[in-house]
Design a protein around this motif. Structure first.
Motif, PDB file in Angstrom:
ATOM      1  N   ASN A 149       0.819  -1.216   0.000  1.00 52.79           N
ATOM      2  CA  ASN A 149       0.000   0.000   0.000  1.00 52.79           C
ATOM      3  C   ASN A 149       0.851   1.265   0.000  1.00 52.79           C
ATOM      4  O   ASN A 149       0.458   2.286  -0.576  1.00 52.79           O
ATOM      5  CB  ASN A 149      -0.986  -0.034   1.165  1.00 52.79           C
ATOM      6  CG  ASN A 149      -2.162  -0.942   0.850  1.00 52.79           C
ATOM      7  OD1 ASN A 149      -3.016  -0.598   0.033  1.00 52.79           O
ATOM      8  ND2 ASN A 149      -2.184  -2.117   1.441  1.00 52.79           N
ATOM      9  N   GLN A 150       2.004   1.190   0.612  1.00 54.75           N
ATOM     10  CA  GLN A 150       2.916   2.337   0.506  1.00 54.75           C
ATOM     11  C   GLN A 150       3.348   2.541  -0.950  1.00 54.75           C
ATOM     12  O   GLN A 150       3.466   3.670  -1.415  1.00 54.75           O
ATOM     13  CB  GLN A 150       4.147   2.132   1.385  1.00 54.75           C
ATOM     14  CG  GLN A 150       3.846   2.310   2.872  1.00 54.75           C
ATOM     15  CD  GLN A 150       5.113   2.528   3.703  1.00 54.75           C
ATOM     16  OE1 GLN A 150       6.147   2.906   3.182  1.00 54.75           O
ATOM     17  NE2 GLN A 150       5.007   2.292   4.989  1.00 54.75           N
TER      18      GLN A 150
ATOM     19  N   VAL B 167      -0.914   3.847   2.425  1.00 55.11           N
ATOM     20  CA  VAL B 167      -0.958   4.566   1.145  1.00 55.11           C
ATOM     21  C   VAL B 167      -0.514   6.023   1.376  1.00 55.11           C
ATOM     22  O   VAL B 167       0.327   6.564   0.650  1.00 55.11           O
ATOM     23  CB  VAL B 167      -2.368   4.518   0.509  1.00 55.11           C
ATOM     24  CG1 VAL B 167      -2.430   5.404  -0.731  1.00 55.11           C
ATOM     25  CG2 VAL B 167      -2.747   3.090   0.144  1.00 55.11           C
TER      26      VAL B 167
ATOM     27  N   THR C 190       1.319   7.132   3.764  1.00 54.89           N
ATOM     28  CA  THR C 190       2.741   7.153   4.130  1.00 54.89           C
ATOM     29  C   THR C 190       3.619   7.138   2.880  1.00 54.89           C
ATOM     30  O   THR C 190       4.547   7.941   2.746  1.00 54.89           O
ATOM     31  CB  THR C 190       3.075   5.930   5.022  1.00 54.89           C
ATOM     32  OG1 THR C 190       2.263   5.998   6.186  1.00 54.89           O
ATOM     33  CG2 THR C 190       4.539   5.920   5.425  1.00 54.89           C
ATOM     34  N   GLY C 191       3.311   6.221   1.972  1.00 51.81           N
ATOM     35  CA  GLY C 191       4.104   6.142   0.740  1.00 51.81           C
ATOM     36  C   GLY C 191       4.039   7.434  -0.050  1.00 51.81           C
ATOM     37  O   GLY C 191       5.036   7.899  -0.612  1.00 51.81           O
ATOM     38  N   LEU C 192       2.862   8.021  -0.070  1.00 47.53           N
ATOM     39  CA  LEU C 192       2.680   9.262  -0.821  1.00 47.53           C
ATOM     40  C   LEU C 192       3.493  10.396  -0.193  1.00 47.53           C
ATOM     41  O   LEU C 192       4.244  11.097  -0.873  1.00 47.53           O
ATOM     42  CB  LEU C 192       1.191   9.615  -0.853  1.00 47.53           C
ATOM     43  CG  LEU C 192       0.820  10.918  -1.548  1.00 47.53           C
ATOM     44  CD1 LEU C 192       1.278  10.901  -3.006  1.00 47.53           C
ATOM     45  CD2 LEU C 192      -0.689  11.148  -1.482  1.00 47.53           C
TER      46      LEU C 192
ATOM     47  N   VAL D  60       6.019  10.309   2.002  1.00 51.53           N
ATOM     48  CA  VAL D  60       7.473  10.105   2.050  1.00 51.53           C
ATOM     49  C   VAL D  60       8.096  10.410   0.685  1.00 51.53           C
ATOM     50  O   VAL D  60       9.164  11.000   0.605  1.00 51.53           O
ATOM     51  CB  VAL D  60       7.802   8.664   2.508  1.00 51.53           C
ATOM     52  CG1 VAL D  60       9.268   8.341   2.295  1.00 51.53           C
ATOM     53  CG2 VAL D  60       7.446   8.488   3.973  1.00 51.53           C
ATOM     54  N   SER D  61       7.387  10.031  -0.385  1.00 50.87           N
ATOM     55  CA  SER D  61       7.965  10.252  -1.710  1.00 50.87           C
ATOM     56  C   SER D  61       7.595  11.624  -2.278  1.00 50.87           C
ATOM     57  O   SER D  61       8.202  12.066  -3.241  1.00 50.87           O
ATOM     58  CB  SER D  61       7.508   9.143  -2.670  1.00 50.87           C
ATOM     59  OG  SER D  61       6.101   9.110  -2.733  1.00 50.87           O
ATOM     60  N   ARG D  62       6.604  12.276  -1.693  1.00 42.78           N
ATOM     61  CA  ARG D  62       6.209  13.605  -2.163  1.00 42.78           C
ATOM     62  C   ARG D  62       6.021  14.542  -0.968  1.00 42.78           C
ATOM     63  O   ARG D  62       4.897  14.984  -0.663  1.00 42.78           O
ATOM     64  CB  ARG D  62       4.900  13.522  -2.950  1.00 42.78           C
ATOM     65  CG  ARG D  62       5.026  12.916  -4.345  1.00 42.78           C
ATOM     66  CD  ARG D  62       5.761  13.808  -5.340  1.00 42.78           C
ATOM     67  NE  ARG D  62       5.207  15.154  -5.417  1.00 42.78           N
ATOM     68  CZ  ARG D  62       4.161  15.496  -6.175  1.00 42.78           C
ATOM     69  NH1 ARG D  62       3.559  14.602  -6.912  1.00 42.78           N
ATOM     70  NH2 ARG D  62       3.730  16.748  -6.191  1.00 42.78           N
TER      71      ARG D  62
ATOM     72  N   LEU E  70       3.603  17.712  -0.737  1.00 42.49           N
ATOM     73  CA  LEU E  70       2.139  17.702  -0.671  1.00 42.49           C
ATOM     74  C   LEU E  70       1.652  17.765   0.774  1.00 42.49           C
ATOM     75  O   LEU E  70       2.337  17.328   1.691  1.00 42.49           O
ATOM     76  CB  LEU E  70       1.587  16.427  -1.299  1.00 42.49           C
ATOM     77  CG  LEU E  70       1.910  16.148  -2.767  1.00 42.49           C
ATOM     78  CD1 LEU E  70       1.418  14.752  -3.157  1.00 42.49           C
ATOM     79  CD2 LEU E  70       1.271  17.204  -3.666  1.00 42.49           C
TER      80      LEU E  70
END
Ligand SMILES: Cc1ncc(C[n+]2csc(CCOP(=O)(O)OP(=O)(O)O)c2C)c(N)n1
Ligand code: SF4
Ligand SMILES: [Mg+2]
Lengths: 172, 585, 279
Positions: free
Chosen positions: B270-271, C81, C83-85, C87-89, C92
């Motif tokens: 999901n990450q 979801v 977290t991934g967003l 950390v990589s962006r 935002l």
């Protein structure tokens, strides 16, 4: 909104405008909700209420022309769903609500508004705000009276008006 | 475009000449280190080769074996039979029976005074004793594994200079004293070994020295990911996939990316979806149990059309199974494990070097087609270190994220001919949308209408079906009316078996499929033109690949399944015997 | 939390998408939606620089009703979801939202680890002490003797879960409670949560009029916490352990730095990485 004794004209207008436009938005939302749940009668009434409230908003906007209205953060108004009813709370809608309920909801809103503006009128420091608040209070009571008259054309809801013979939907 | 599944210098007929060495010892004796150094030195000297590790279940200590195969040509698989077995000690060494086969021609070397276990001695071979421990003791800081390394170098004709170069490099951090002690150790071992009479000529002559790499399949997959554009990785450790992550963590950092260690595989997949939604190509590496946990969200990636890449380094299953050994038994879950109708990509590397190309290609496909791609590597590819020619530098032009500026009437899931809709990334004004796993209309609004469902199902299938995968879908070698159909790590032994037959003048066609989903029936039918017999080879008890072929392809002639479970690897001899037996039947 | 472009002219309603919610009229989630739009307007956020991620449930339907980037993920997985967003962006503004079932039951492990990881985002859990979407089963915050679900005749007989206590113990950097019965007060809490660095957890009381009609009374029960937000976890622990679930406001503000790896390349060309393999 607790009657505030230091309200300037701009303050009063800013607050009234926010209150009215939130009410318009809420009536629109309720109308949409009633569309979604297939309650066209209530939907139509909410649209009509929104329109009425909308024209009052226009009037207040006119009064504000040329003035710089202060920005007031939501939490700086004292009204909220829990205590005040100048803006109808989200929880006051019901998917099976009848025209009678719909109009009662709006009557409560106008009643609260009338009370609030009367309080402001009494504690106002300047003639200008006094006069303005007086006018708003009178408008709210007149509209309330009109709504009461309109409500009397609808029958009282039956005792079990909110009884649903089907269980709720199982989704997702 | 260069296909890097097999190194180019391996075109000569027949199986490669080669030399197999097993180096045994208890944990702490340093056989793995010595084996790695021997491999690197062989590379320095212009040889090719490979090394696998085998060990007991102990976390520290326990028995361990470094299994090497050296050759003037690239090698991808073990033969099974070993020319030399050198044991620093024999504790529990009988566990390797089955994996290490010896015969009369083998040389078995042990420390002076040791006893060879019966299970090993009865296989045959000439037994020689060397005073490994004693020699090590005579050197200040000396160790038996270095003495053993020197002895092996001497026996196989590996220039000691190459070993010295490797040792100086790998021990640089420990200082000159450590380097000197090790070099003294290898010299002592070499001198001692030179006294052994009648050493056969192993004839492993070096080839011309071009740039050569020492790499594992797991490292190659990591590099392929970065070359493919991956800049976000989230993962939960699991053997044998962890080394992909260990390689990626520091290297992603160098290229401005990041690896997050997640709380579990549900989180990691999901990450990735979040990272990818944000516009960053994202990948995770795992093994079967992790893939099983991820499947719900892989379905989300498919439905929301969010590109993600999942590398499954397969191990023996089900459940914890045999986690340190290889199997190709996650094929079914990769192909069919998703809920609902969820077209996605499944690809498999067919060699260690190909882990690079296939992972890079998978990233390109996921990005271009806005879908989930599963890469099926396995323990034998992932954890084997090989000396390979410098892999070709391939660049794909991926075209997934097309919208970078405001667009009128943006519809994230618009239905069009190619099936790939424009995708905006957050930060792009005027193109906000909600990615949704609920079935949706072209704008992304949830919908349960039949019309929307069929449109979106068709679109998600069409975009995969219509794409031109080119020649990468499979590797096809040779001619002949008999064909072997295989995939992944089974390709190495099959290829060598076919080479053995070739040397006898028999022609067998090899078809190794890199692209498993979407299926390619027309291409396979063309590849099978004129074929009358097909042997399907796979490392899996349930014949999953065989059943997959039967379900989706029209196969000509007669069909035979060779489905072998792990943990023992399929060997060239096994495939050779199967083919020969079938021919003579 | 910094946002590059700001849109001072946007009104709360400009943050709505125009999609009509499927929620029951009267549902608390409408007020949460309103509070979120008010908070965003108050912070002058540009919709394209905001993303809201949710799981599955009535409350998780929220993203589709906003005009920001949204992700309606699977049940329980909003936090990873998000977290991934983030950390990589990191540029935002990232929010995650969902229900008590989504966040505390199926997604409970992610909740703990998101608190601990302390990525700069705001997580809103709309707690109605029930699984609304699947027809009213008990959730981790349901009282043990609530017996209206067919699945748990006689009640669950299991003590409820205390999300604020767990958030504190797991390391959340900001802990607050708000109520849909007071959207303006909730907007204030949300603004504070979004402005505070690190992981901010907002426990949002949001009545379910369909399966928990008695929750209509919540509007009479909620009250402002008579205390200032504390930065002392020990004081916060005591406060949260004795909390009766109806105190509103920011209860804890930590000062742990947010987790955000630097995303800066140190090599000019990725061919640098090849060097590790060359013999
Ligand atoms: C993996 C999975 N299991 C179960 C479900 C069914 N499901 C959908 S929503 C939900 C519970 C929602 O409760 P909550 O998060 O409290 O949201 P609410 O509807 O009350 O806002 C469940 C169990 C599902 N969608 N996915
Ligand atoms: S079922 Fe409950 S939570 Fe769901 S929309 Fe209706 S009132 Fe809200
Ligand atoms: Mg709930």
């Amino acid at each position: 909104m607790n009657a505030s004794n230091s309200l300037s004209k701009a303050d009063l207008l800013a607050r009234t405008l926010t209150m009215l436009s939130e009410t318009v938005e809420r009536y629109d939302l309720f109308a949409d909700q009633m569309d979604v749940v297939n309650n066209p009668e209530a939907a139509t009434l909410f649209r009509w209420l929104s329109e009425k409230q909308g024209s009052r908003t226009q009037v207040v906007k006119k009064l504000s022309e040329g003035l710089t209205l202060p920005h007031i953060s939501p939490w700086d108004y004292d009204w909220d769903d829990a205590i005040n009813t100048e803006v109808p709370g989200h929880s006051s809608a019901h998917y099976m609500m009848t025209p009678y309920h719909t109009l009662s909801l709006a009557i409560d809103v106008e009643q609260s508004a009338a009370r609030l503006f009367s309080e402001i009128e009494q504690t106002a420091q300047t003639d200008e705000t006094k006069k303005l608040a007086h006018g708003f209070a009178r408008e709210a009571s007149e509209f309330r009276d009109y709504l009461e008259h309109k409500r009397s054309e609808h029958p009282l809801p039956e005792k079990d008006w909110d009884e649903d013979y089907d269980p709720p939907q199982l989704l997702e | 475009m260069n296909d890097i599944a097999f190194s180019s210098s391996s075109n000569s007929k027949g199986a490669p000449q080669s030399l197999s060495i097993a180096l045994l010892g208890s944990g702490g004796s340093g056989v793995m280190t010595a084996g790695g150094q021997l491999l690197d030195a062989a590379g320095q000297a212009g040889w090719y080769g490979m090394m696998t590790r085998s060990s007991g279940p102990q976390i520290r200590g326990g028995e361990a074996a470094a299994l090497l195969r050296l050759s003037p040509q690239p090698v991808e698989t073990h033969k099974g039979r070993f020319d030399i077995l050198l044991a620093i000690d024999w504790l529990n060494a009988d566990r390797f029976v089955g994996e290490i086969i010896l015969d009369q021609k083998s040389i078995v070397i042990g420390d002076s005074g040791g006893t060879v276990p019966e299970a090993i001695s009865k296989m045959g071979g000439r037994y020689v004793e060397l005073p490994l421990t004693q020699l090590a003791k005579s050197i200040n800081g000396g160790r038996p594994n270095m003495v053993a390394l020197g002895a092996l170098a001497q026996l196989i004709g590996l220039p000691l200079r190459a070993l010295e170069t490797v040792l100086s490099k790998s021990l640089a951090k420990k200082g000159q004293d450590a380097i000197d002690a090790s070099i003294a150790g290898i010299n002592a071992g070499a001198e001692q070994a030179s006294a052994i009479p009648d050493i056969p000529d192993f004839a492993v002559t070096p080839t011309e020295n071009q740039e050569r790499w020492s790499i594992t399949g797991n490292e190659a997959a990591g590099l392929g990911a970065i070359r493919g554009g991956i800049r976000f990785v989230a993962a939960y450790p699991i053997t044998p996939g962890t080394e992909i992550l260990e390689w990626l963590a520091p290297n992603l950092k160098k290229v401005g990316g990041v690896l997050v260690q997640a709380e579990d595989e549900l989180a990691s997949i999901n990450q990735l979806i979040g990272g990818s939604f944000g516009g960053t190509p994202s990948l995770t590496a795992t093994s079967g149990p992790g893939l099983a946990l991820m499947t719900e969200s892989i379905g989300l990636a498919v439905a929301s059309e969010t590109p993600v890449v999942v590398v499954d380094v397969m191990r023996g299953g089900p459940s914890t199974g045999i986690p340190t050994k290889s199997e190709q038994s996650d094929l079914n879950i990769a192909l069919y494990g998703l809920h609902g109708d969820a077209p996605h990509i499944v690809v498999a590397p067919m060699s260690i070097g190909d882990c690079l190309f296939t992972t890079q290609w998978a990233t390109h496909l996921a990005e271009t087609l806005q879908t989930a791609a599963i890469v099926l590597s396995d323990q034998s590819l992932g954890q084997t270190r090989a000396l390979i020619d410098k892999p070709a530098d391939i660049a794909f032009v991926s075209g997934g994220r097309t919208l970078t500026s405001k667009s009128e009437n943006f519809q994230r899931y618009v239905v069009n001919d190619c099936g790939v809709s424009p995708m905006s990334i957050p930060g792009t004004p005027g193109c906000q949308y909600t990615a949704d796993g609920l079935e949706h209309t072209p704008t992304g609004t949830p919908s349960s209408r039949a019309e929307d469902h069929i449109q979106q199902l068709n679109k998600r299938k069409r975009k995969l079906d219509q794409f031109d995968y080119g020649d990468h879908w499979a590797k096809i070698l040779g001619e002949g009316e008999t064909a072997v159909l295989t995939w992944g790590s089974s390709t190495g032994p099959v290829r060598e078996a076919i080479a053995m037959l070739e040397a006898e003048g028999k022609h067998v066609r090899l078809i190794s499929m890199r692209l498993l989903l979407p299926i390619q029936p027309e291409r396979l039918a063309a590849a099978l033109q004129g074929v009358e017999k097909i042997l399907v080879v796979e490392q899996c008890h349930g014949a999953q690949f065989y059943h997959y072929l039967r379900a989706h392809y029209d196969l000509p002639g007669t069909l035979r399944s060779m489905a072998v479970p792990g943990p023992l690897m399929i060997r060239p001899d096994d495939v050779y015997s199967e083919l020969t037996a079938w021919e003579n039947a | 939390m910094d946002t590059v472009t700001q849109c001072p002219s946007l009104k709360p309603k400009d943050y709505k998408s125009g999609t009509k919610p499927v929620w029951c009229p009267g549902c608390g989630d409408y007020s949460v939606l309103l509070a979120i739009t008010k908070a965003m307007a108050e912070m002058s956020l540009s919709p394209e620089n905001v993303a809201l991620v949710s799981g599955i449930g009535c409350s998780s339907r929220l993203p589709a009703y906003l005009n920001v980037y949204g992700f309606h993920a699977v049940h329980g997985r909003a936090l990873p979801v998000a977290t991934g967003l983030k950390v990589s962006r990191p540029d935002l503004t990232v929010l995650a939202a969902g229900g008590d079932g989504d966040g505390f039951s199926i997604g409970g492990n992610h909740f703990m680890h998101a608190c601990r990881r302390n990525v700069d985002m705001t997580y809103i859990v709309m707690d109605n002490q029930v699984y609304g979407m699947t027809k009213g089963q008990a959730s981790p915050t349901t009282d043990p003797d609530w017996d209206k679900s067919k699945l748990t005749p006689g009640g669950t007989k299991i003590n409820p879960y205390y999300p604020l206590v767990i958030a504190l113990a797991s390391g959340a950097n900001f802990i607050a409670r708000a109520s849909s019965t007071d959207p303006n007060g909730a907007a204030k809490v949300l603004v504070d949560a979004m402005r505070h660095p690190g992981f901010s957890f907002v426990h949002m009381l949001s009545p379910c009029v369909t399966f928990r009609p008695e929750q209509k009374d919540w509007k009479k029960m909620v009250r402002s916490a008579p205390v200032e937000p504390t930065t002392d976890p020990a004081i916060a622990a005591k406060r949260l352990m004795t909390d009766d679930n109806f105190f509103l406001g920011t209860l804890y503000k930590g000062d742990r730095p947010a987790y955000q790896p630097e995303l800066k390349a140190t090599v000019d060309n990725i061919s640098e990485l090849d060097k590790g393999f060359i013999l």
